[in-house]
Design a protein around this motif. Structure first.
Motif, PDB file in Angstrom:
ATOM      1  N   MET A 165       0.858  -1.194   0.072  1.00 17.38           N
ATOM      2  CA  MET A 165       0.022   0.141   0.317  1.00 17.38           C
ATOM      3  C   MET A 165       0.767   1.532  -0.179  1.00 17.38           C
ATOM      4  SD  MET A 165      -3.267   0.385   0.038  1.00 17.38           S
ATOM      5  CE  MET A 165      -4.095   1.611  -0.157  1.00 17.38           C
ATOM      6  N   VAL A 166       2.316   1.255   0.583  1.00 12.34           N
ATOM      7  CA  VAL A 166       2.561   2.024   0.948  1.00 12.34           C
ATOM      8  C   VAL A 166       3.192   2.698  -0.772  1.00 12.34           C
ATOM      9  CG1 VAL A 166       5.257   3.298   1.513  1.00 12.34           C
ATOM     10  CG2 VAL A 166       3.443   1.908   2.797  1.00 12.34           C
ATOM     11  N   ASP A 167       3.636   1.591  -1.934  1.00 11.78           N
ATOM     12  CA  ASP A 167       3.776   1.388  -2.874  1.00 11.78           C
ATOM     13  C   ASP A 167       4.158   3.048  -4.055  1.00 11.78           C
ATOM     14  OD1 ASP A 167       4.310  -0.975  -2.323  1.00 11.78           O
ATOM     15  OD2 ASP A 167       3.916  -1.614  -3.847  1.00 11.78           O
ATOM     16  N   LYS A 168       2.139   3.543  -3.847  1.00  9.94           N
ATOM     17  CA  LYS A 168       1.958   4.279  -4.208  1.00  9.94           C
ATOM     18  C   LYS A 168       2.637   6.001  -4.410  1.00  9.94           C
ATOM     19  CE  LYS A 168      -2.383   5.034  -1.805  1.00  9.94           C
ATOM     20  NZ  LYS A 168      -3.775   5.045  -1.682  1.00  9.94           N
ATOM     21  N   PHE A 169       3.328   5.917  -3.063  1.00 14.48           N
ATOM     22  CA  PHE A 169       3.212   7.863  -1.864  1.00 14.48           C
ATOM     23  C   PHE A 169       4.862   7.004  -2.641  1.00 14.48           C
ATOM     24  CE2 PHE A 169       0.311   6.501   0.456  1.00 14.48           C
ATOM     25  CZ  PHE A 169      -0.168   7.406   0.649  1.00 14.48           C
ATOM     26  N   VAL A 170       5.984   5.760  -2.483  1.00 15.60           N
ATOM     27  CA  VAL A 170       7.512   5.830  -3.596  1.00 15.60           C
ATOM     28  C   VAL A 170       7.342   7.116  -4.466  1.00 15.60           C
ATOM     29  CG1 VAL A 170       8.937   4.175  -3.783  1.00 15.60           C
ATOM     30  CG2 VAL A 170       7.637   3.702  -2.438  1.00 15.60           C
ATOM     31  N   GLY A 171       8.363   7.536  -4.647  1.00 12.85           N
ATOM     32  CA  GLY A 171       8.962   8.235  -5.978  1.00 12.85           C
ATOM     33  C   GLY A 171       8.903  10.319  -5.531  1.00 12.85           C
ATOM     34  N   THR A 172       9.592  10.522  -5.644  1.00  9.78           N
ATOM     35  CA  THR A 172      10.078  12.132  -5.383  1.00  9.78           C
ATOM     36  C   THR A 172       9.240  13.148  -6.060  1.00  9.78           C
ATOM     37  OG1 THR A 172      12.120  11.310  -6.022  1.00  9.78           O
ATOM     38  CG2 THR A 172      11.962  14.002  -6.211  1.00  9.78           C
ATOM     39  N   TRP A 173       8.564  13.277  -4.897  1.00  8.79           N
ATOM     40  CA  TRP A 173       7.738  14.196  -4.803  1.00  8.79           C
ATOM     41  C   TRP A 173       7.699  15.960  -4.907  1.00  8.79           C
ATOM     42  CZ3 TRP A 173       2.398  12.551  -5.962  1.00  8.79           C
ATOM     43  CH2 TRP A 173       2.908  11.257  -6.007  1.00  8.79           C
ATOM     44  N   LYS A 174       7.359  16.817  -5.694  1.00 10.01           N
ATOM     45  CA  LYS A 174       7.496  18.646  -5.432  1.00 10.01           C
ATOM     46  C   LYS A 174       6.960  18.642  -4.957  1.00 10.01           C
ATOM     47  CE  LYS A 174       9.992  21.936  -8.861  1.00 10.01           C
ATOM     48  NZ  LYS A 174      10.773  22.716  -8.373  1.00 10.01           N
ATOM     49  N   MET A 175       6.540  19.902  -4.164  1.00 10.24           N
ATOM     50  CA  MET A 175       5.402  20.790  -3.606  1.00 10.24           C
ATOM     51  C   MET A 175       5.315  21.964  -4.611  1.00 10.24           C
ATOM     52  SD  MET A 175       5.736  23.481  -0.188  1.00 10.24           S
ATOM     53  CE  MET A 175       5.955  22.136   0.739  1.00 10.24           C
ATOM     54  N   LYS A 190       1.829  17.294  24.116  1.00 13.78           N
ATOM     55  CA  LYS A 190       1.055  18.193  22.460  1.00 13.78           C
ATOM     56  C   LYS A 190       1.181  16.441  21.534  1.00 13.78           C
ATOM     57  CE  LYS A 190       3.328  22.764  23.363  1.00 13.78           C
ATOM     58  NZ  LYS A 190       3.869  23.207  22.938  1.00 13.78           N
ATOM     59  N   GLU A 191       0.149  16.568  19.823  1.00 15.85           N
ATOM     60  CA  GLU A 191       0.419  15.707  19.603  1.00 15.85           C
ATOM     61  C   GLU A 191       0.251  16.384  18.299  1.00 15.85           C
ATOM     62  OE1 GLU A 191      -0.807  11.297  20.015  1.00 15.85           O
ATOM     63  OE2 GLU A 191      -2.577  12.120  18.490  1.00 15.85           O
ATOM     64  N   THR A 192       0.384  15.914  17.440  1.00  8.04           N
ATOM     65  CA  THR A 192       0.212  16.741  15.523  1.00  8.04           C
ATOM     66  C   THR A 192       0.231  15.340  14.694  1.00  8.04           C
ATOM     67  OG1 THR A 192       0.690  18.799  13.817  1.00  8.04           O
ATOM     68  CG2 THR A 192       3.038  17.343  14.683  1.00  8.04           C
ATOM     69  N   ASN A 193      -0.845  15.960  13.483  1.00  5.57           N
ATOM     70  CA  ASN A 193      -1.031  14.679  12.609  1.00  5.57           C
ATOM     71  C   ASN A 193      -0.247  15.122  11.722  1.00  5.57           C
ATOM     72  OD1 ASN A 193      -1.439  12.974  15.262  1.00  5.57           O
ATOM     73  ND2 ASN A 193      -3.692  12.727  13.854  1.00  5.57           N
ATOM     74  N   ILE A 194       0.022  14.547  10.869  1.00  2.69           N
ATOM     75  CA  ILE A 194       0.444  14.812   9.012  1.00  2.69           C
ATOM     76  C   ILE A 194      -0.161  13.520   8.428  1.00  2.69           C
ATOM     77  CG2 ILE A 194       1.928  15.602   7.395  1.00  2.69           C
ATOM     78  CD1 ILE A 194       4.051  16.260   9.856  1.00  2.69           C
ATOM     79  N   GLU A 195      -1.027  13.788   7.348  1.00  4.53           N
ATOM     80  CA  GLU A 195      -1.877  13.060   6.899  1.00  4.53           C
ATOM     81  C   GLU A 195      -1.771  12.706   5.223  1.00  4.53           C
ATOM     82  OE1 GLU A 195      -6.167  12.961   5.973  1.00  4.53           O
ATOM     83  OE2 GLU A 195      -6.710  12.304   8.358  1.00  4.53           O
ATOM     84  N   ARG A 196      -1.226  12.185   4.990  1.00  2.00           N
ATOM     85  CA  ARG A 196      -0.676  12.267   3.137  1.00  2.00           C
ATOM     86  C   ARG A 196      -1.728  10.885   2.478  1.00  2.00           C
ATOM     87  NH1 ARG A 196       3.744  12.288   5.810  1.00  2.00           N
ATOM     88  NH2 ARG A 196       5.461  14.413   5.672  1.00  2.00           N
ATOM     89  N   GLU A 197      -2.055  11.475   1.312  1.00  2.00           N
ATOM     90  CA  GLU A 197      -2.792  10.868   1.016  1.00  2.00           C
ATOM     91  C   GLU A 197      -2.440  11.010  -0.659  1.00  2.00           C
ATOM     92  OE1 GLU A 197      -7.348  11.331   0.233  1.00  2.00           O
ATOM     93  OE2 GLU A 197      -7.020  12.985   1.405  1.00  2.00           O
ATOM     94  N   ILE A 198      -2.201   9.991  -1.671  1.00  2.00           N
ATOM     95  CA  ILE A 198      -2.953  10.292  -2.743  1.00  2.00           C
ATOM     96  C   ILE A 198      -3.914  10.741  -3.783  1.00  2.00           C
ATOM     97  CG2 ILE A 198      -1.190   9.348  -5.278  1.00  2.00           C
ATOM     98  CD1 ILE A 198       0.429   9.658  -2.934  1.00  2.00           C
ATOM     99  N   ALA A 199      -4.391  11.772  -3.951  1.00  2.00           N
ATOM    100  CA  ALA A 199      -5.356  12.085  -4.712  1.00  2.00           C
ATOM    101  C   ALA A 199      -4.943  12.834  -6.384  1.00  2.00           C
ATOM    102  CB  ALA A 199      -5.804  13.571  -3.742  1.00  2.00           C
ATOM    103  N   ASP A 200      -6.028  12.560  -7.012  1.00  2.00           N
ATOM    104  CA  ASP A 200      -5.688  13.480  -8.452  1.00  2.00           C
ATOM    105  C   ASP A 200      -4.755  13.238  -8.537  1.00  2.00           C
ATOM    106  OD1 ASP A 200      -8.403  13.833  -8.787  1.00  2.00           O
ATOM    107  OD2 ASP A 200      -8.490  15.731  -7.917  1.00  2.00           O
TER     108      ASP A 200
END
Length: 134
Positions: free
Chosen positions: A1-11, A102-112
């Motif tokens: 499932m992590v596979d779809k996140f693999v790669g280089t992403w430019k902001m 304290k707690e913070t969340n960073i939620e990453r998803e692939i959309a479009d």
């Protein structure tokens, strides 16, 4: 499932990030740099299932290596020392950082075809969008 996140992403966009940095306690000078920086996010995974996420910019490069659902110690780009757990929830990579009660969340998803990172601290949400480099 992590596979779809693999790669280089430019902001490409960053919305409300200053308010998010304020909410987690980042000082003014660091926020000024953070707001101008557009890091690349490089996600990789090895055969043992260890995931690495590297945030790379001209200002600073940070990298975390982890296995899903296993807590680890993280030193964040703004030098917070956190206990962090990354899990896969409904196809999203969810990073939970805890420090000083304290707690913070960073939620990453692939959309479009884009990687969308939602950074949450209390009711403050920043959205950072990345496109995959060819």
């Amino acid at each position: 499932m992590v596979d779809k996140f693999v790669g280089t992403w430019k902001m490409v966009t960053s919305d409300n990030f200053d308010d998010y940095m304020k909410a987690i306690g980042v000082g003014f000078a660091t926020r000024q740099v953070g707001n101008r920086t557009k890091p690349n996010l490089i996600v990789a995974m090895d055969e043992q299932g260890t995931v690495s996420m590297k945030s790379q910019s001209t200002f600073k490069t940070t990298e975390i290596k982890f296995k899903l659902n296993e807590p680890f110690e993280e030193t964040t780009a703004d030098d917070r020392k956190t206990t962090t757990v990354v899990s896969l929830e409904n196809g999203k990579l969810v990073q939970k950082q805890s420090w000083d009660g304290k707690e913070t969340n960073i939620e990453r998803e692939i959309a479009d075809g884009k990687l969308v990172a939602k950074c949450r601290m209390g009711d403050v949400v920043a959205v950072r969008t990345y496109v995959k480099e060819a």
